[in-house]
Design a protein around this motif. Structure first.
Motif, PDB file in Angstrom:
ATOM      1  N   LEU A  13      -1.225 -11.994 -11.160  1.00 17.17           N
ATOM      2  CA  LEU A  13      -1.878 -10.700 -11.117  1.00 17.17           C
ATOM      3  C   LEU A  13      -3.309 -10.684 -11.837  1.00 17.17           C
ATOM      4  O   LEU A  13      -3.156 -11.083 -12.927  1.00 17.17           O
ATOM      5  CB  LEU A  13      -1.002  -9.585 -11.759  1.00 17.17           C
ATOM      6  N   PRO A  14      -4.255 -10.484 -11.121  1.00 22.39           N
ATOM      7  CA  PRO A  14      -5.647 -10.479 -11.809  1.00 22.39           C
ATOM      8  C   PRO A  14      -6.108  -9.518 -12.651  1.00 22.39           C
ATOM      9  O   PRO A  14      -6.978  -8.579 -12.327  1.00 22.39           O
ATOM     10  CB  PRO A  14      -6.462 -10.581 -10.693  1.00 22.39           C
ATOM     11  N   ILE A  15      -5.322  -9.232 -13.906  1.00 22.84           N
ATOM     12  CA  ILE A  15      -5.413  -8.000 -14.606  1.00 22.84           C
ATOM     13  C   ILE A  15      -6.977  -8.066 -15.125  1.00 22.84           C
ATOM     14  O   ILE A  15      -7.445  -8.895 -15.507  1.00 22.84           O
ATOM     15  CB  ILE A  15      -4.361  -8.239 -15.718  1.00 22.84           C
ATOM     16  N   ARG A  16      -7.418  -6.992 -15.287  1.00 23.89           N
ATOM     17  CA  ARG A  16      -8.896  -6.393 -15.791  1.00 23.89           C
ATOM     18  C   ARG A  16      -8.746  -5.703 -16.991  1.00 23.89           C
ATOM     19  O   ARG A  16      -8.994  -4.461 -17.079  1.00 23.89           O
ATOM     20  CB  ARG A  16      -9.575  -5.985 -14.614  1.00 23.89           C
ATOM     21  N   PRO A  53      -2.004  -9.310   0.944  1.00 29.42           N
ATOM     22  CA  PRO A  53      -0.841  -8.844   0.291  1.00 29.42           C
ATOM     23  C   PRO A  53      -0.922  -8.402  -1.194  1.00 29.42           C
ATOM     24  O   PRO A  53      -1.818  -9.240  -1.867  1.00 29.42           O
ATOM     25  CB  PRO A  53       0.328 -10.051   0.688  1.00 29.42           C
ATOM     26  N   SER A  54      -0.015  -7.793  -1.764  1.00 27.25           N
ATOM     27  CA  SER A  54       0.056  -7.522  -3.313  1.00 27.25           C
ATOM     28  C   SER A  54       0.409  -8.974  -4.212  1.00 27.25           C
ATOM     29  O   SER A  54       1.193  -9.644  -3.330  1.00 27.25           O
ATOM     30  CB  SER A  54       1.104  -6.451  -3.436  1.00 27.25           C
ATOM     31  N   LEU A  55      -0.001  -9.182  -5.107  1.00 25.57           N
ATOM     32  CA  LEU A  55       0.638 -10.412  -5.675  1.00 25.57           C
ATOM     33  C   LEU A  55       1.590  -9.957  -6.763  1.00 25.57           C
ATOM     34  O   LEU A  55       1.713 -10.807  -7.535  1.00 25.57           O
ATOM     35  CB  LEU A  55      -0.789 -10.819  -6.719  1.00 25.57           C
ATOM     36  N   GLY A 101       0.778  -1.180  -0.013  1.00 27.69           N
ATOM     37  CA  GLY A 101       0.081  -0.057  -0.043  1.00 27.69           C
ATOM     38  C   GLY A 101       0.775   1.408   0.019  1.00 27.69           C
ATOM     39  O   GLY A 101       2.203   1.024   0.452  1.00 27.69           O
ATOM     40  N   VAL A 102       0.354   2.363  -0.647  1.00 27.01           N
ATOM     41  CA  VAL A 102       0.956   3.592  -0.517  1.00 27.01           C
ATOM     42  C   VAL A 102       0.223   4.756  -0.144  1.00 27.01           C
ATOM     43  O   VAL A 102      -0.988   4.824  -0.571  1.00 27.01           O
ATOM     44  CB  VAL A 102       1.501   3.713  -1.993  1.00 27.01           C
ATOM     45  N   LEU A 136      -4.454  -4.982  -9.156  1.00 25.31           N
ATOM     46  CA  LEU A 136      -4.146  -4.646  -7.696  1.00 25.31           C
ATOM     47  C   LEU A 136      -5.060  -4.053  -6.839  1.00 25.31           C
ATOM     48  O   LEU A 136      -5.159  -4.208  -5.659  1.00 25.31           O
ATOM     49  CB  LEU A 136      -2.924  -3.823  -7.816  1.00 25.31           C
ATOM     50  N   GLY A 137      -6.034  -3.076  -7.210  1.00 26.95           N
ATOM     51  CA  GLY A 137      -7.081  -2.498  -6.722  1.00 26.95           C
ATOM     52  C   GLY A 137      -6.840  -1.108  -6.265  1.00 26.95           C
ATOM     53  O   GLY A 137      -5.567  -0.800  -5.887  1.00 26.95           O
ATOM     54  N   LYS A 138      -7.498  -0.102  -6.840  1.00 25.20           N
ATOM     55  CA  LYS A 138      -7.122   1.381  -6.553  1.00 25.20           C
ATOM     56  C   LYS A 138      -7.151   1.791  -4.939  1.00 25.20           C
ATOM     57  O   LYS A 138      -6.450   2.740  -4.843  1.00 25.20           O
ATOM     58  CB  LYS A 138      -8.366   2.137  -7.324  1.00 25.20           C
TER      59      LYS A 138
END
Length: 527
Positions: A259-262, A129-131, A59-60, A95-97
């Motif tokens: 990564l579940p790219i959309r 966690p991030s993928l 996260g940032v 990743l999710g905004k």
């Protein structure tokens, strides 16, 4: 339990005073938050934000001054734009905004700041966690001199006759840049590749292929440069990446397999697709381009993908889409990152083969060249046919019963280098343009195999000479008397639009641009 990490970029002024109060009072700041003190959140670019996620952070948060209290005036509003764009990219990447947040505080709001940090940390833990798996650093080459000799030999560069035809045709040289393809050849053969000036020239080359087209010895200078860049990249050379290296970072992030790219979530509902079709449409990176350049250039290259699909639907073709489509890897390959290019190639090919795809159609000349030529040449066998959409449409129109409405525009055309020279297919878009019914169609002074590049390739080496090239190209378009510049590559639109934003020349350069597929889709009809 996996250890979480959150990067907190904190403005040195208002919010840092609040953060210091929290530290002085031993407040319970979550352990996973790593604070980076910065002069202003407006200085944190989209490239820096994405780089954090590429390196595996979960996260940032950007914490800046309340609007109106920024001592630099526009820092908070700049940060708002960067965060909004990057959140859009993170959403496409799957990743999710919500892994990226922006908040503003006054110096006397420590409790409010603490509440934000604790809530954000809890949200990141809930998301998990991030993928993203960070790419490993390339191993430094130890056999440098021999490797360079191998590259020189593989491309038969010794055949250079020093005739100068490459330099006399090179768009960069003609734009006034002290740059010479044959000069680079001479320096590399002489063993001067470690010279910083030689390396800068290697990264400056547009790889547009005009020199190869002119070379009497058929030295493929563009591919020679490509392989030298790979060699330099493994030795840590500065690649002069444009936009802070954002797009290279984006492509490396896509190499994470889980990564579940959309990629297609934004597609209009009226587009008809068939997940079981053996024909697949490969879109390319236009959705990312439109988000990144949303506020600066306002390009809408996604329209090319929509209009391509509308054309396919017009001919009753309902293709499959790869929902987690990744970049084809073109820019990684041409900017020296062969390792991550191969990762992307293998992920794309495996996904398409798992779908049972027999034919891939694309409207992007870079995707076409990469899928059809570079994948097999780099050892990745696609196992499916690759077709440029222009070829398919031309065949469909040839079947008859199709016509085009009158178009009250005067057209000219910008050739994409990958299609016109690397594929030697400059005739392909022209066949389609000549089927249209515009007021007129006039070629620019340099066109077809002699066309000038749009000024940049693979997002590297962009400088004032790139801009000079773009200005020259747009002026050539105006000289034809046309009012619509038709293109066939999303990057041509982006780079030429960039020149039109010039504060001094921009107004005189303005010209509407549209992809060939969009012009076709808006005028085609059944007889």
């Amino acid at each position: 339990m996996k250890e979480f990490n959150i990067i907190l970029f904190m403005c040195n002024w208002g919010p840092h005073a609040a953060f210091q109060t929290l530290q002085d009072t031993a407040a319970l700041i979550p352990d996973e938050i790593k604070m980076v003190r910065i002069p202003c959140v407006g200085r944190i670019s989209k490239a820096l934000l994405l780089r954090c996620f590429e390196m595996g952070t979960h996260g940032v948060a950007l914490v800046g001054c309340r609007p109106g209290s920024c001592r630099y005036g526009t820092g908070s509003s700049n940060a708002q734009g960067h965060v909004e764009d990057t959140r859009g990219i993170l959403e496409l990447l799957g990743l999710g905004k919500d892994r990226l947040r922006l908040a503003t505080f006054l110096p006397d709001e420590p409790e409010r700041l603490l509440s934000f940090l604790q809530d954000f940390s809890a949200e990141i833990r809930e998301m998990g966690p991030s993928l993203v798996v960070p790419s490993e650093e390339s191993i430094l080459e130890t056999e440098g001199e021999d490797r360079v000799k191998d590259i020189v030999s593989a491309h038969d560069v010794y055949a250079c006759q020093d005739c100068g035809k490459c330099s006399s045709a090179c768009p960069l040289t003609l734009a006034g840049k002290p740059f010479s393809p044959r000069g680079i050849v001479g320096e590399v053969i002489a063993g001067h590749i470690d010279d910083p000036a030689v390396q800068k020239d290697i990264w400056s080359c547009l790889t547009c292929g005009l020199c190869y087209d002119r070379c009497p010895s058929a030295v493929n200078f563009a591919e020679f440069i490509r392989d030298l860049r790979h060699y330099l990249a493994t030795r840590g050379s500065n690649s002069y990446a444009a936009h802070g290296g954002f797009f290279q970072s984006l492509m490396r992030t896509m190499t994470s397999e889980e990564l579940p790219i959309r990629h297609w979530d934004w597609l209009p509902k009226d587009i008809r697709t068939d997940p079981d079709s053996k024909v697949l449409f490969f879109g390319g990176c236009a959705p990312y381009f439109d988000i990144f350049f949303r506020t600066h250039l306002g390009v809408k290259t996604r329209n090319t993908l929509v209009d391509s699909l509308r054309l396919l639907n017009f001919f009753d073709i309902h293709p499959a889409l790869l929902q987690d489509e990744r970049c084809c890897g073109h820019d990684l390959l041409w900017s020296g990152d062969q390792e991550n290019f191969l990762k992307l190639a293998q992920l794309n090919v495996r996904a398409l083969q798992d779908m049972g795809v027999e034919e891939v159609i694309t409207a992007c000349p870079e995707c076409y060249h990469t899928l059809a030529r570079d994948y097999p040449r780099q050892g990745v066998d696609p196992g499916f046919k690759v077709t440029h959409i222009f070829d398919l449409i031309e065949k469909e129109i040839d079947k008859g019963a199709v016509s085009f409405k009158e178009l009250d525009r005067k057209l000219t055309f910008q050739d994409p280098c990958r299609l016109s020279r690397l594929e030697n297919r400059s005739d392909l878009p022209r066949k389609l343009i000549r089927r249209l019914n515009p007021v007129s169609f006039d070629e620019m002074a340099d066109h077809g195999a002699s066309a000038i590049c749009c000024g940049n390739s693979a997002w590297i080496g962009c400088d004032a000479f790139s801009k000079a090239l773009q200005v020259k190209r747009i002026r050539q378009a105006h000289e034809t008397g046309s009012d619509l510049l038709v293109t066939a590559c999303p990057k041509c639109q982006i780079h030429l639009r960039c020149a039109m934003e010039d504060p001094f020349l921009g107004e005189a350069l303005q010209m509407e641009m549209m992809d060939v597929t969009s012009v076709l889709a808006q005028t085609i009809e059944w007889e």
